[in-house]
Write an enzyme that holds these catalytic residues in place. Structure first.
Site, PDB file in Angstrom:
ATOM      1  N   ARG A  15       0.837  -1.197   0.000  1.00 20.57           N
ATOM      2  CA  ARG A  15       0.000   0.000   0.000  1.00 20.57           C
ATOM      3  C   ARG A  15       0.876   1.253   0.000  1.00 20.57           C
ATOM      4  NH1 ARG A  15      -3.624  -1.368   5.159  1.00 20.57           N
ATOM      5  NH2 ARG A  15      -1.604  -2.266   5.770  1.00 20.57           N
ATOM      6  N   HIS A  96      -0.648   1.935  16.092  1.00 16.32           N
ATOM      7  CA  HIS A  96      -0.914   0.762  16.951  1.00 16.32           C
ATOM      8  C   HIS A  96       0.172   0.627  18.015  1.00 16.32           C
ATOM      9  CE1 HIS A  96      -4.157  -0.518  14.282  1.00 16.32           C
ATOM     10  NE2 HIS A  96      -3.333  -0.417  13.252  1.00 16.32           N
TER      11      HIS A  96
END
Length: 371
Positions: A15, A96
């Site tokens: 990505r 995260h």
């Protein structure tokens, strides 16, 4: 503002943080964009397309990090990327942090301003920048689970939807949020028997109204959870506590008692996972076995469908990227309480409470930093 777009370097991550369309929007607002050569090549986004949108091309990541006021990425920065961040530089990406003390320490040390997609909230609730990837991951979880139920992949040799005269697999979905909803849509569509478990009874009512007797809903008690997991051929973990580590809902003892050749797909692995037996895997080596149960715990599942994921993510992230670039990070965060929720680390301080509590840092409210 000069916005930098480096190529992702995490294992099998294809990505890219900005599409040429997003670059064009930034340039139309008076900003400059510096793109590392080949950043989007793996998904068919060429340097020429980025140049046509107004970007300049840089020879390597070091050039991007050295010059950019804001770095836009997809995945959390790897160690060598953290080392290139500088005080006051803006990092806008998934982070995260709660299950990743090493990354958190590196970002604190860098002095950068780190805004996490996954904790930015929405005006109508939810986590709008996490939602598109959760949609992708929820749908992929069923595909991955179905594939790994095949005998050649270590599974018990069960067809997810069965055939006439032979029942389909029992799919148990933990969590009725975005991941769970998209997983159950796929599982129902493939003809599986589906049970979804959640603490929110109102959410279970909503799903019951939509899917009726095509699914079973259960309140998330210890007994209900254990009974369902032990009966399942496929268990999908899609629970989330924003910014914090995922709760360990399925114990090691439960896994040991599951059917041999059953499959678990832990979509919550980015936040530490909701199975006690989980540890992060990669697309190159996606599974491991514990007590005869196949564990699929890929930490960046949407990366496998990188082109779809990139465009879906940009639809959600570009608005805030423009706000940060147009106003500067302090003003943008002062004016938008939802964007302010994305500030996890800033100028050497941890500014997201769940991360601070989990990893033992002093918590400094984002409001204090942007005042």
């Amino acid at each position: 503002m000069l916005i930098g777009l480096p190529q992702e370097i995490k294992n099998h991550e294809y990505r890219v943080g900005l599409t040429p369309s997003s670059v064009r929007d930034l340039c139309a607002n008076g900003h400059s964009v510096l793109v590392q050569t080949g950043a989007g090549a793996a998904i068919g986004l060429t340097d020429a397309q980025y140049q046509a949108a107004g970007a300049q091309i840089a020879p390597d990541a070091a050039s991007v990090f050295a010059q950019a006021d804001m770095v836009v990425k997809v995945k959390e920065p790897q160690a060598q990327e953290c080392a290139m961040l500088r005080p006051g530089q803006i990092l806008y990406t998934y982070l995260h942090l709660a299950p990743d003390p090493a990354q958190t320490a590196a970002l604190v040390q860098s002095g950068a301003v780190c805004i996490a997609y996954e904790t930015i909230t929405g005006a109508h609730g939810g986590l709008p920048l996490l939602a598109p990837m959760s949609e992708v991951a929820g749908r992929m979880a069923v595909q991955a689970g179905a594939a790994h139920l095949e005998k050649s992949k270590g599974g018990m040799g069960v067809l997810l939807g069965g055939v006439p005269g032979v029942p389909g697999a029992h799919v148990v979905i933990l969590g009725a949020g975005v991941v769970g909803t998209h997983a159950l849509q796929m599982a129902v569509g493939m003809g599986a028997r589906v049970t979804v478990i959640d603490l929110n009874v109102d959410r279970l009512r909503q799903l019951d109204l939509v899917f009726g007797n095509r699914i079973h809903t259960l309140y998330s008690s210890v007994q209900n959870l254990e009974d369902a997991v032990l009966d399942a051929e496929l268990v999908i973990g899609g629970v989330l506590i924003p910014g914090a580590s995922a709760p360990k809902l399925v114990t090691r003892a439960m896994v040991a008692a599951m059917k041999k050749g059953a499959v678990v797909v832990d979509v919550a692995i980015d936040q530490g996972g909701c199975f006690e037996t989980s540890h992060a895997t990669t697309h190159a080596e996606p599974t491991f076995m514990v007590d005869g149960v196949v564990h699929y715990c890929v930490a960046n599942m949407p990366g496998a469908v990188a082109r779809t994921s990139t465009f879906a993510l940009n639809n959600a992230t570009i608005g805030h990227a423009l706000a940060i670039a147009n106003k500067g990070w302090k003003q943008a965060l002062r004016e938008d309480s939802h964007l302010r929720q994305g500030l996890n680390v800033a100028l050497g301080q941890v500014t997201y409470e769940a991360v601070a509590q989990t990893l033992g840092y002093a918590y400094v409210p984002a409001e204090t930093v942007v005042a």
